[in-house]
Design an enzyme around this catalytic site. Structure first.
Site, PDB file in Angstrom:
ATOM      1  N   HIS A  14      -8.846   7.451  -0.732  1.00 39.38           N
ATOM      2  CA  HIS A  14      -7.818   6.709  -0.565  1.00 39.38           C
ATOM      3  C   HIS A  14      -6.405   7.379  -0.830  1.00 39.38           C
ATOM      4  CE1 HIS A  14      -9.510   2.933   0.359  1.00 39.38           C
ATOM      5  NE2 HIS A  14     -10.418   3.087  -0.890  1.00 39.38           N
ATOM      6  N   ILE A  15      -5.498   7.705   0.042  1.00 36.96           N
ATOM      7  CA  ILE A  15      -4.385   8.500  -0.224  1.00 36.96           C
ATOM      8  C   ILE A  15      -3.458   8.011  -1.274  1.00 36.96           C
ATOM      9  CG2 ILE A  15      -2.377   9.426   0.967  1.00 36.96           C
ATOM     10  CD1 ILE A  15      -3.729   9.152   3.483  1.00 36.96           C
ATOM     11  N   ASP A  61     -22.425  -2.445   4.394  1.00 39.58           N
ATOM     12  CA  ASP A  61     -23.782  -2.646   4.893  1.00 39.58           C
ATOM     13  C   ASP A  61     -24.240  -1.146   5.377  1.00 39.58           C
ATOM     14  OD1 ASP A  61     -24.128  -5.035   3.738  1.00 39.58           O
ATOM     15  OD2 ASP A  61     -24.171  -6.142   5.580  1.00 39.58           O
ATOM     16  N   ARG A 107       5.187   7.046   9.317  1.00 46.06           N
ATOM     17  CA  ARG A 107       5.912   5.914   8.611  1.00 46.06           C
ATOM     18  C   ARG A 107       5.468   5.694   7.084  1.00 46.06           C
ATOM     19  NH1 ARG A 107       7.273   4.967  13.307  1.00 46.06           N
ATOM     20  NH2 ARG A 107       7.202   3.331  14.730  1.00 46.06           N
ATOM     21  N   GLU A 141     -15.552   7.758  -1.211  1.00 46.66           N
ATOM     22  CA  GLU A 141     -14.386   6.824  -0.675  1.00 46.66           C
ATOM     23  C   GLU A 141     -13.326   7.509  -1.219  1.00 46.66           C
ATOM     24  OE1 GLU A 141     -14.522   2.784  -2.287  1.00 46.66           O
ATOM     25  OE2 GLU A 141     -12.806   2.418  -1.485  1.00 46.66           O
ATOM     26  N   ASN A 153      -5.185   2.702  11.588  1.00 48.25           N
ATOM     27  CA  ASN A 153      -3.567   2.984  11.445  1.00 48.25           C
ATOM     28  C   ASN A 153      -3.638   4.452  10.755  1.00 48.25           C
ATOM     29  OD1 ASN A 153      -2.565   0.445  12.225  1.00 48.25           O
ATOM     30  ND2 ASN A 153      -3.348  -0.351  10.460  1.00 48.25           N
ATOM     31  N   ASN A 163     -12.234   7.330   4.304  1.00 48.86           N
ATOM     32  CA  ASN A 163     -11.051   6.498   4.262  1.00 48.86           C
ATOM     33  C   ASN A 163     -11.241   4.957   4.981  1.00 48.86           C
ATOM     34  OD1 ASN A 163      -8.497   5.279   3.450  1.00 48.86           O
ATOM     35  ND2 ASN A 163      -7.187   7.081   3.774  1.00 48.86           N
ATOM     36  N   ARG A 221      -1.090  -0.865  -6.485  1.00 42.50           N
ATOM     37  CA  ARG A 221      -0.438  -1.557  -5.397  1.00 42.50           C
ATOM     38  C   ARG A 221      -0.553  -3.231  -5.550  1.00 42.50           C
ATOM     39  NH1 ARG A 221      -1.287   1.426   0.013  1.00 42.50           N
ATOM     40  NH2 ARG A 221       0.270  -0.131   0.429  1.00 42.50           N
ATOM     41  N   TYR A 280       2.522   6.977   1.837  1.00 38.08           N
ATOM     42  CA  TYR A 280       1.307   7.896   2.125  1.00 38.08           C
ATOM     43  C   TYR A 280       1.716   9.288   2.495  1.00 38.08           C
ATOM     44  CZ  TYR A 280      -0.330   3.278   3.053  1.00 38.08           C
ATOM     45  OH  TYR A 280      -0.929   1.936   3.019  1.00 38.08           O
TER      46      TYR A 280
HETATM   47  O1  CA2 Z   1      -4.272   4.881   0.633  1.00 36.91           O
HETATM   48  C1  CA2 Z   1      -4.944   4.945   1.801  1.00 36.91           C
HETATM   49  O2  CA2 Z   1      -5.384   5.888   2.046  1.00 36.91           O
HETATM   50  C2  CA2 Z   1      -5.244   3.510   2.407  1.00 36.91           C
HETATM   51  O3  CA2 Z   1      -6.771   3.461   2.455  1.00 36.91           O
HETATM   52  C3  CA2 Z   1      -4.382   3.290   3.419  1.00 36.91           C
HETATM   53  C4  CA2 Z   1      -4.651   1.929   4.197  1.00 36.91           C
HETATM   54  C5  CA2 Z   1      -4.334   1.167   2.918  1.00 36.91           C
HETATM   55  O4  CA2 Z   1      -4.663  -0.305   3.701  1.00 36.91           O
HETATM   56  C6  CA2 Z   1      -5.200   0.922   1.934  1.00 36.91           C
HETATM   57  O5  CA2 Z   1      -4.799  -0.096   1.021  1.00 36.91           O
HETATM   58  C7  CA2 Z   1      -5.045   2.489   1.314  1.00 36.91           C
HETATM   59  C8  CA2 Z   1      -3.545   1.854   5.242  1.00 36.91           C
HETATM   60  C9  CA2 Z   1      -3.447   2.916   6.388  1.00 36.91           C
HETATM   61  C10 CA2 Z   1      -2.123   2.397   6.908  1.00 36.91           C
HETATM   62  O6  CA2 Z   1      -1.748   3.589   7.618  1.00 36.91           O
HETATM   63  C11 CA2 Z   1      -0.364   4.107   7.823  1.00 36.91           C
HETATM   64  C12 CA2 Z   1      -0.218   5.409   8.220  1.00 36.91           C
HETATM   65  C13 CA2 Z   1       1.251   5.290   8.375  1.00 36.91           C
HETATM   66  C14 CA2 Z   1       2.033   4.552   8.123  1.00 36.91           C
HETATM   67  C15 CA2 Z   1       1.704   3.310   7.495  1.00 36.91           C
HETATM   68  C16 CA2 Z   1       0.455   3.114   7.623  1.00 36.91           C
END
Ligand code: CA2
Length: 160
Positions: A101-102, A88, A19, A99, A12, A75, A108, A24
Site C-alpha cells: 500500500h502506498i 482465495d 488526485r 502486499e 483507481n 496493491n 487511516r 498518495y
Molecule cells: O495506499 C494504497 O496504496 C491503497 O491501497 C490505495 C487505495 C486505498 O483504498 C487503500 O486503503 C490504500 C485507494 C486507491 C485509490 O487511488 C487513488 C488514486 C489517485 C487519487 C485518489 C485515489
C-alpha cells in the site's frame, strides 16, 4: 529462465498522481512502472492495473498456472477490504506474495485498516509511498533468489 514478477494494481490506481497527492503522492502509475523495471534489472516484470475484480483474479490465476510467476507484488487498493475472491486466488499461489500500500493504511480511517489480503501475504509494505514498490521488487528478488527451485518453501520465513 528468470520467472517474471507480477506487479498487480487494483482499482483507481490508474489515477495516481492526479488526485489526493497528500495521501498518495505525485508519482504516476507509469512512473512507478518504470521504477519497478529499473529495480528488477534483468528480471522481467508483468506490471498491470485493473479496475475489475474479475480481471485481477484472472491475472492471479495466470501467475499461478505452471508456476509462471516467481512472485506477486499486489496493491489490491479497495479490494483489500472487501474481496474474499481475490484472497482465495492469492492463497492458491505457491510463491511469495508482497502486499503493498502506498499509504499507511493503519493510520487511516477504520474502513481502510483491515486488509483481508494480509492472510495470504508473505510480507506487507505500507506507507513508503511510490518508493514502496521499489522496496517490494527488491525484496521479492531477494526472496526468490534465495530459493530458485521453490519459492514456496520461503513462505513464512521470508527475509529472516
Ligand atoms: O495506499 C494504497 O496504496 C491503497 O491501497 C490505495 C487505495 C486505498 O483504498 C487503500 O486503503 C490504500 C485507494 C486507491 C485509490 O487511488 C487513488 C488514486 C489517485 C487519487 C485518489 C485515489
Amino acid at each position: 529462465m528468470l520467472k517474471p514478477i507480477y506487479v498487480l494494481n487494483g482499482p483507481n490506481l490508474n489515477r495516481l498522481g492526479l488526485r489526493e497527492p497528500d495521501i498518495y503522492g505525485r508519482t504516476t502509475l507509469a512512473e512507478i512502472e518504470t521504477l519497478c523495471r529499473q529495480a528488477a534489472g534483468a528480471r522481467p516484470v508483468e506490471f498491470r492495473q485493473t479496475n475489475s475484480e474479475t480481471q485481477m483474479i484472472d491475472w492471479i490465476h495466470e501467475a499461478t498456472d505452471q508456476d509462471r510467476a516467481g512472485g506477486i507484488v499486489i496493491n489490491p487498493a479497495a479490494y483489500s477490504f472487501t474481496s474474499i475472491a481475490i484472497l482465495d486466488a492469492l492463497k492458491m499461489f505457491a510463491g511469495p506474495i508482497i502486499e503493498l500500500h502506498i499509504s499507511n493504511i493503519h493510520r487511516r480511517e477504520a474502513i481502510y485498516q483491515h486488509s483481508l489480503m494480509s492472510r495470504a501475504a508473505t510480507a506487507v509494505i505500507a506507507g513508503l509511498g511510490a518508493r514502496g514498490y521499489v522496496a517490494a521488487v527488491q525484496a521479492m528478488i531477494e526472496i526468490i533468489e534465495r530459493d530458485p527451485t521453490g519459492a514456496a518453501a520461503l513462505q513464512g520465513e521470508a527475509l529472516r
